[in-house]
Design a protein around this motif. Structure first.
Motif, PDB file in Angstrom:
ATOM      1  N   ASP A 254       0.808  -1.229   0.000  1.00  0.00           N
ATOM      2  CA  ASP A 254       0.000   0.000   0.000  1.00  0.00           C
ATOM      3  C   ASP A 254       0.837   1.272   0.000  1.00  0.00           C
ATOM      4  O   ASP A 254       0.316   2.353   0.255  1.00  0.00           O
ATOM      5  CB  ASP A 254      -0.938   0.009   1.212  1.00  0.00           C
ATOM      6  N   THR A 255       2.121   1.161  -0.301  1.00  0.00           N
ATOM      7  CA  THR A 255       2.984   2.342  -0.271  1.00  0.00           C
ATOM      8  C   THR A 255       2.710   3.280  -1.439  1.00  0.00           C
ATOM      9  O   THR A 255       2.592   4.498  -1.268  1.00  0.00           O
ATOM     10  CB  THR A 255       4.466   1.941  -0.272  1.00  0.00           C
TER      11      THR A 255
ATOM     12  N   ARG B  16      -5.194  -0.324   6.047  1.00  0.00           N
ATOM     13  CA  ARG B  16      -4.131  -0.157   7.029  1.00  0.00           C
ATOM     14  C   ARG B  16      -4.639  -0.347   8.450  1.00  0.00           C
ATOM     15  O   ARG B  16      -3.934  -0.877   9.304  1.00  0.00           O
ATOM     16  CB  ARG B  16      -3.506   1.235   6.874  1.00  0.00           C
TER      17      ARG B  16
END
Length: 334
Positions: free
Chosen positions: A288-289, A324
């Protein structure tokens, strides 16, 4: 009211005290108050800088308002009013002093010519103007008028790479200027008055602290708007920010432990369940960066270049908040 902090300041003109003041912080029944009392010509005026329950917000206001007074020439009678002591002769101050001198002794015609050159260069190279040269660097060039590549390289912020790319073009503009100064620039450091430089430094801090205070205020307001049940569009309008900024702020709030799930659920109602699942799986497989690879995986290259791009990125950010949060919950449980 219980006073918890008090310090005195003085402003001098021709080495005589022209104005005296006190900055103070007090507390009563959980309410913080902060103010500035100024005495001039035997008349005292009190200005309330802050009144409220937030210690953190008060400190933001304190730093910003105090540095404004320091930039006006007020100096503390007792050290400790500031969280750091300025070393005007310390490492790194030479560059700051040259920047200060250039801003106080501008050569406006040459500066405007350099700005025009930068604008054209940025357009032809499709770059952000700042990447070619900052305003400060152009100020330095316009004031000190380097005549050779060696002199150009003596200016703070002008390195070898920039010299190779733009050095000759810049010298073509400066070499036709008849200058009355020379390199090295030690003379500029000697000409700069220490108190003038100190006030200039505080003005730089003022801009920084003002931005921090505005950011803090926006964050606090957004939290209030979320509690009121407003949608992202309404929050952006009330806070005076772009919609994208509002969504990015939601991500920051989640990192700090605030729950924005109700708002996210409202914003994602129009997004098909299958599309949400596809985005979630993409995060699991790709991480998810970075958002762009996930965007291309879910929507394809054509959609990633379409006019609906901002909306797609917004959905990715909202789902990433949920992703997240769940990932963090699993880690905590483990």
């Amino acid at each position: 009211m219980r006073v918890v902090f008090l310090n005195s300041l003085e402003k001098k003109e021709d080495r005589k005290i022209s104005c005296a003041a006190q900055v103070w912080i007090g507390e009563e029944d959980g309410i913080w108050r902060m103010g500035w009392n100024e005495v001039k010509d035997e008349e005292e005026q009190e200005h309330i800088w802050y009144e409220g329950v937030s210690w953190s917000e008060m400190l933001h206001v304190y730093r910003h308002r105090l540095v404004m007074k320091l930039s006006e020439g007020f100096r503390p009678v007792i050290e400790g009013i500031w969280d750091e002591k300025e070393d005007l002769h310390g490492r790194g101050m030479t560059a700051q002093k040259l920047v200060c001198y250039s801003e106080l002794n501008g050569n406006e015609p040459l500066y405007l010519e350099l700005c025009s050159w930068r604008r054209k260069k940025a357009s032809s190279e499709r770059k952000v103007p700042y990447l070619i040269a900052s305003n400060r660097l152009l100020r330095l060039i316009s004031v000190f008028c380097p005549q050779t590549m060696e002199e150009l390289l003596q200016l703070p912020g002008f390195g070898e790479n920039k010299a190779k790319e733009y050095g000759m073009e810049l010298l073509e503009m400066t070499q036709v200027i008849e200058r009355t100064t020379s390199f090295p620039l030690d003379w500029a450091l000697l000409e700069l008055d220490e108190e003038t430089f100190r006030s200039w430094l505080y003005k730089q801090k003022e801009a920084k602290f003002r931005a921090e205070m505005e950011k803090f205020t926006t964050r606090r307001n957004v939290l209030e708007y979320i509690n009121e049940g407003l949608c992202v569009e309404q929050i952006a309008i009330r806070a005076g920010i772009e919609r994208r900024e509002a969504v990015e702020l939601l991500e920051d709030l989640e990192k700090d432990g605030y729950n924005t799930d109700h708002l996210i659920e409202t914003e994602l109602k129009e997004m098909p369940d299958g599309e949400q699942v596809a985005v979630w799986k993409a995060y699991e497989e790709m991480g998810d960066t970075f958002l762009k690879p996930v965007l291309q995986r879910v929507y394809g290259q054509e959609a990633a270049e379409g006019s609906n791009l901002e909306k797609l990125y917004e959905r990715l950010r909202l789902i990433r908040i949920r992703y997240r949060r769940q990932r963090e919950s699993v880690r905590s449980a483990g």
